[in-house]
Design a protein around this motif. Structure first.
Motif, PDB file in Angstrom:
ATOM      1  N   CYS A  34       0.839  -1.210   0.000  1.00  0.00           N
ATOM      2  CA  CYS A  34       0.000   0.000   0.000  1.00  0.00           C
ATOM      3  C   CYS A  34       0.868   1.252   0.000  1.00  0.00           C
ATOM      4  O   CYS A  34       0.580   2.217  -0.709  1.00  0.00           O
ATOM      5  CB  CYS A  34      -0.916   0.024   1.224  1.00  0.00           C
ATOM      6  SG  CYS A  34      -2.169  -1.252   1.216  1.00  0.00           S
ATOM      7  N   THR A  35       1.950   1.231   0.785  1.00  0.00           N
ATOM      8  CA  THR A  35       2.835   2.387   0.847  1.00  0.00           C
ATOM      9  C   THR A  35       3.448   2.681  -0.515  1.00  0.00           C
ATOM     10  O   THR A  35       3.492   3.833  -0.949  1.00  0.00           O
ATOM     11  CB  THR A  35       3.956   2.144   1.879  1.00  0.00           C
ATOM     12  OG1 THR A  35       3.363   1.865   3.132  1.00  0.00           O
ATOM     13  CG2 THR A  35       4.856   3.358   2.005  1.00  0.00           C
ATOM     14  N   GLY A  38       0.980   4.157  -2.787  1.00  0.00           N
ATOM     15  CA  GLY A  38       0.788   5.544  -2.365  1.00  0.00           C
ATOM     16  C   GLY A  38       1.908   6.444  -2.850  1.00  0.00           C
ATOM     17  O   GLY A  38       1.671   7.553  -3.324  1.00  0.00           O
ATOM     18  N   LEU A  39       3.151   5.960  -2.736  1.00  0.00           N
ATOM     19  CA  LEU A  39       4.304   6.772  -3.144  1.00  0.00           C
ATOM     20  C   LEU A  39       4.289   7.050  -4.641  1.00  0.00           C
ATOM     21  O   LEU A  39       4.514   8.180  -5.070  1.00  0.00           O
ATOM     22  CB  LEU A  39       5.609   6.071  -2.748  1.00  0.00           C
ATOM     23  CG  LEU A  39       5.960   6.098  -1.258  1.00  0.00           C
ATOM     24  CD1 LEU A  39       7.212   5.282  -0.999  1.00  0.00           C
ATOM     25  CD2 LEU A  39       6.152   7.526  -0.777  1.00  0.00           C
ATOM     26  N   ALA A  44       0.848   9.314  -0.476  1.00  0.00           N
ATOM     27  CA  ALA A  44       1.547   8.479   0.494  1.00  0.00           C
ATOM     28  C   ALA A  44       0.783   8.281   1.798  1.00  0.00           C
ATOM     29  O   ALA A  44       0.526   7.145   2.199  1.00  0.00           O
ATOM     30  CB  ALA A  44       2.940   9.047   0.764  1.00  0.00           C
ATOM     31  N   CYS A  47      -2.414   6.077   2.062  1.00  0.00           N
ATOM     32  CA  CYS A  47      -2.071   4.699   1.718  1.00  0.00           C
ATOM     33  C   CYS A  47      -1.264   4.027   2.819  1.00  0.00           C
ATOM     34  O   CYS A  47      -1.397   2.823   3.050  1.00  0.00           O
ATOM     35  CB  CYS A  47      -1.318   4.634   0.395  1.00  0.00           C
ATOM     36  SG  CYS A  47      -2.383   4.943  -1.019  1.00  0.00           S
ATOM     37  N   ILE A  48      -0.408   4.794   3.509  1.00  0.00           N
ATOM     38  CA  ILE A  48       0.348   4.218   4.632  1.00  0.00           C
ATOM     39  C   ILE A  48      -0.616   3.821   5.738  1.00  0.00           C
ATOM     40  O   ILE A  48      -0.509   2.743   6.326  1.00  0.00           O
ATOM     41  CB  ILE A  48       1.398   5.229   5.158  1.00  0.00           C
ATOM     42  CG1 ILE A  48       2.493   5.445   4.119  1.00  0.00           C
ATOM     43  CG2 ILE A  48       2.004   4.732   6.462  1.00  0.00           C
ATOM     44  CD1 ILE A  48       3.442   6.577   4.451  1.00  0.00           C
ATOM     45  N   GLY A  51      -2.342   0.781   4.696  1.00  0.00           N
ATOM     46  CA  GLY A  51      -1.412  -0.348   4.832  1.00  0.00           C
ATOM     47  C   GLY A  51      -1.326  -0.820   6.267  1.00  0.00           C
ATOM     48  O   GLY A  51      -1.383  -2.021   6.534  1.00  0.00           O
TER      49      GLY A  51
ATOM     50  N   ALA B 133       2.517   3.131  11.114  1.00  0.00           N
ATOM     51  CA  ALA B 133       1.811   3.452   9.876  1.00  0.00           C
ATOM     52  C   ALA B 133       0.427   4.025  10.156  1.00  0.00           C
ATOM     53  O   ALA B 133      -0.065   4.862   9.412  1.00  0.00           O
ATOM     54  CB  ALA B 133       1.702   2.206   9.001  1.00  0.00           C
ATOM     55  N   ILE B 138       5.762   7.087   7.499  1.00  0.00           N
ATOM     56  CA  ILE B 138       6.395   6.169   6.556  1.00  0.00           C
ATOM     57  C   ILE B 138       7.460   5.329   7.251  1.00  0.00           C
ATOM     58  O   ILE B 138       7.921   4.309   6.732  1.00  0.00           O
ATOM     59  CB  ILE B 138       7.002   6.928   5.361  1.00  0.00           C
ATOM     60  CG1 ILE B 138       7.289   5.955   4.216  1.00  0.00           C
ATOM     61  CG2 ILE B 138       8.251   7.682   5.768  1.00  0.00           C
ATOM     62  CD1 ILE B 138       7.468   6.587   2.890  1.00  0.00           C
ATOM     63  N   PRO B 141       6.421   1.286   7.452  1.00  0.00           N
ATOM     64  CA  PRO B 141       6.815   0.358   6.393  1.00  0.00           C
ATOM     65  C   PRO B 141       8.333   0.194   6.276  1.00  0.00           C
ATOM     66  O   PRO B 141       8.812  -0.909   6.027  1.00  0.00           O
ATOM     67  CB  PRO B 141       6.262   1.011   5.119  1.00  0.00           C
ATOM     68  CG  PRO B 141       5.322   2.051   5.552  1.00  0.00           C
ATOM     69  CD  PRO B 141       5.509   2.328   6.991  1.00  0.00           C
TER      70      PRO B 141
END
Lengths: 268, 310
Positions: A34-35, A38-39, A44, A47-48, A51, B133, B138, B141
């Motif tokens: 997901c990350t 997103g990126l 981002a 989506c993080i 995730g 998360a 970030i 992850p």
């Protein structure tokens, strides 16, 4: 989405599909997949969060033996794309998760198909082995891997081309009682993953540690790292004690130079 | 055996290790990981055997059924490399011996690898990453991905080397103490963390109101809006009263939900019961997918306005 994003989504989806079978780099875990989606699409943060939420649900999803778990790869890639296209940001996370679960089942079916097709692939390898043809075996291995990658990449690509408004409308048409109910269900579904794990690990010896963990977690001041520290310390202490207990038992007498072991022995 | 004709170099073994990443690539319902295993062995087979016949026989030997947890395949690869090396140097290592070692090790090792990696290491690392998360960081992850892959690559390489060095003696070594201790320690750690996770992250919130008590407060226990001084003076007085714990309104309603009652009993009781129920259902061979779908249905139904339990 512009053409570069779509291409990058395709690559990310391909990697997730490959990892769904390999289980090595873990690109298919929601936290990572997901990350990445997103990126590459410039979304981002939501989506993080998606995730992280999906990851908690997927903690116990693992391929054991010949059994296949719900497919984290398709669930995370597709729900992230839908989240991005819906354009609702963080507010869309709950409804994206609602879509993810049926997709995890669909992905499960797809990987079973590929795993059946791969029977034919290894028969080609048999023929190549007969002629000691190393190159052919390698190529067939890569073909099988690519099939698993395309399993996710093709549906992801299709999702990119369905019109944004169509996706948004479909999501907006979902009534509140459904999305709220789904997110309540999502809170409970986590238990299934834990139950799978506990069933694998639980023994009479380890249940007390589960109980201690459960009781201590209610103290909200303890962070997860603090809980982890307590857990590691207890495991070490337990191993040390059971080891010295074993020595005493084997020796049949005290005086092992381990005062605590001797004391424990006396109590028995 | 100092005078071996052919020997696997470190580069050969590293190449096998890297290729074992693709172990499950051609996973199939017939012989499972056989294609990936053979693919991983190719650099060694090329080094050890020169004639077409020998190479063909070796390839076929390694296309036999194989299936284990993909990481613990590494020590098995190590042992197999040692056996193949001996065989290439003329030692009487039968096909059956190589096959026996592979099959003999894959079961017990999968029994260790599945719980340690899939049910302890990954859930713990993933839960840690997910907790970051959830706040949109970030870091979550990244922590998960980096630590997992360092752990994995180190495990693959060092256990493969271990297997290679110990050779056939590995089976004795595995029944010794160290591995057992690691497994036990990991399961203690895992169970403790699971207990904590069940309490913290399985969420069931019964919003059903069980009692709603309305009371009229005595003067002085609520802010007397009508008699406040005008202007900023009044705002100041109201805020300082509020900060001192004085109620905003004269009538207050104390709402007690079912969840409040449950929390005063044991926080996390319902998540615990739900988890135990799931374990029971799974033991009765009900598929996880069915349970997951059922829980969603339960969540939706109990949330419906005219039920309103959740």
């Amino acid at each position: 989405m512009n053409i570069v994003s779509v291409l990058l989504v395709f690559i990310v989806a391909f990697l997730a599909g490959v990892e769904g079978i390999l289980d090595e780099f873990e690109f298919h875990q929601p936290l990572v997949a997901c990350t990445l989606i997103g990126l590459v699409t410039g979304n981002a943060v939501p989506c993080i969060i998606l995730g992280g939420t999906l990851q908690l649900m997927a903690l116990g999803w693992a391929n054991i033996g010949a059994a296949v778990s719900p497919d984290a790869a398709l669930a995370s890639v597709a729900s992230a794309i839908i989240l991005v296209k819906g354009g609702q940001g963080e507010a869309g996370v709950a409804s994206a998760i609602a879509v993810a679960i049926p997709l995890a089942v669909a992905g499960l079916f797809l990987t079973m198909v590929i795993r059946t097709v791969s029977v034919a692939v290894v028969h080609q390898m048999d023929a190549a082995a007969e002629k000691a043809n190393f190159g052919a075996i390698e190529i067939w291995q890569y073909i099988a891997i690519c099939l698993q990658g395309l399993r996710i990449a093709i549906p992801a690509l299709a999702l990119c081309f369905v019109s944004d408004t169509l996706v948004a409308n479909a999501l907006n048409s979902m009534p509140a009682w459904l999305t709220e109910g789904m997110s309540i269900g999502g809170g409970m579904v986590v238990a299934v993953g834990y139950a799978l794990v506990i069933n694998m690990m639980a023994t009479a010896e380890t249940w007390p540690f589960f109980a201690i963990g459960f009781a201590l977690a209610a103290v909200s001041d303890l962070t997860l790292i603090a809980l982890g520290t307590i857990a590691v310390s207890m495991a070490l202490i337990y191993l040390k004690l059971s080891e010295s207990g074993g020595v005493v038992a084997a020796g049949g007498q005290g005086g092992t130079g381990d005062p605590l072991g001797d004391i424990l022995d006396d109590y028995e | 055996m100092a005078d071996k004709k052919v020997q696997l170099s470190k580069a050969d073994r590293w190449s096998v290790c890297l290729r074992s990443t693709f172990l499950q690539g051609s996973w199939n319902y017939e012989r499972m990981q056989n294609g990936g295993w053979c693919y991983a062995m190719i650099p060694a087979i090329k080094r050890l055997y020169t004639t077409k016949e020998e190479q063909s026989a070796a390839l076929k030997r390694h296309l036999e059924f194989f299936n284990t947890q993909p990481y613990v395949a590494a020590p098995i690869l190590g042992v197999t490399l040692a056996l193949e090396e001996d065989r290439a140097n003329g030692a009487p290592v039968e096909d059956a011996a190589i096959q026996g070692v592979k099959v003999g090790m894959m079961g017990p090792l999968a029994g260790v690898g599945d719980p340690v990696f899939w049910f302890t290491a990954r859930p713990i690392l993933a839960a840690l990453g997910a907790s970051f998360a959830l706040t949109g960081s970030i870091l979550g992850p990244i922590i998960f991905f980096v630590f997992w892959n360092i752990l994995r690559m180190a495990f693959l390489w060092y256990t493969q080397e271990f297997g290679y060095n110990v050779g056939t003696a590995i089976t004795k070594n595995l029944s010794g103490g160290l591995l057992g201790k690691i497994t036990k320690g990991a399961s203690i750690l895992g169970m403790f963390v699971l207990g904590a996770l069940v309490e913290r992250w399985v969420s069931i919130n019964f919003v059903k109101v069980v009692s709603s008590v309305t009371a009229e407060l005595e003067p002085g226990h609520f802010i007397d809006w009508a008699n406040l001084p005008a202007g900023s003076e009044g705002i100041h007085q109201a805020l300082s009263q509020y900060a001192g714990g004085v109620s905003l309104e004269q009538t207050v309603t104390a709402v007690t939900t079912l969840q409040d009652n449950l929390n005063s009993l044991i926080p996390g009781l319902m998540p615990l019961l739900l988890t135990l129920l799931c374990m029971r259902l799974l033991k009765k061979n009900i598929s996880p997918i069915m349970i997951i779908l059922a829980l969603f249905v339960i969540g939706i139904v109990l949330h419906l306005p005219f039920i309103g339990l959740l």
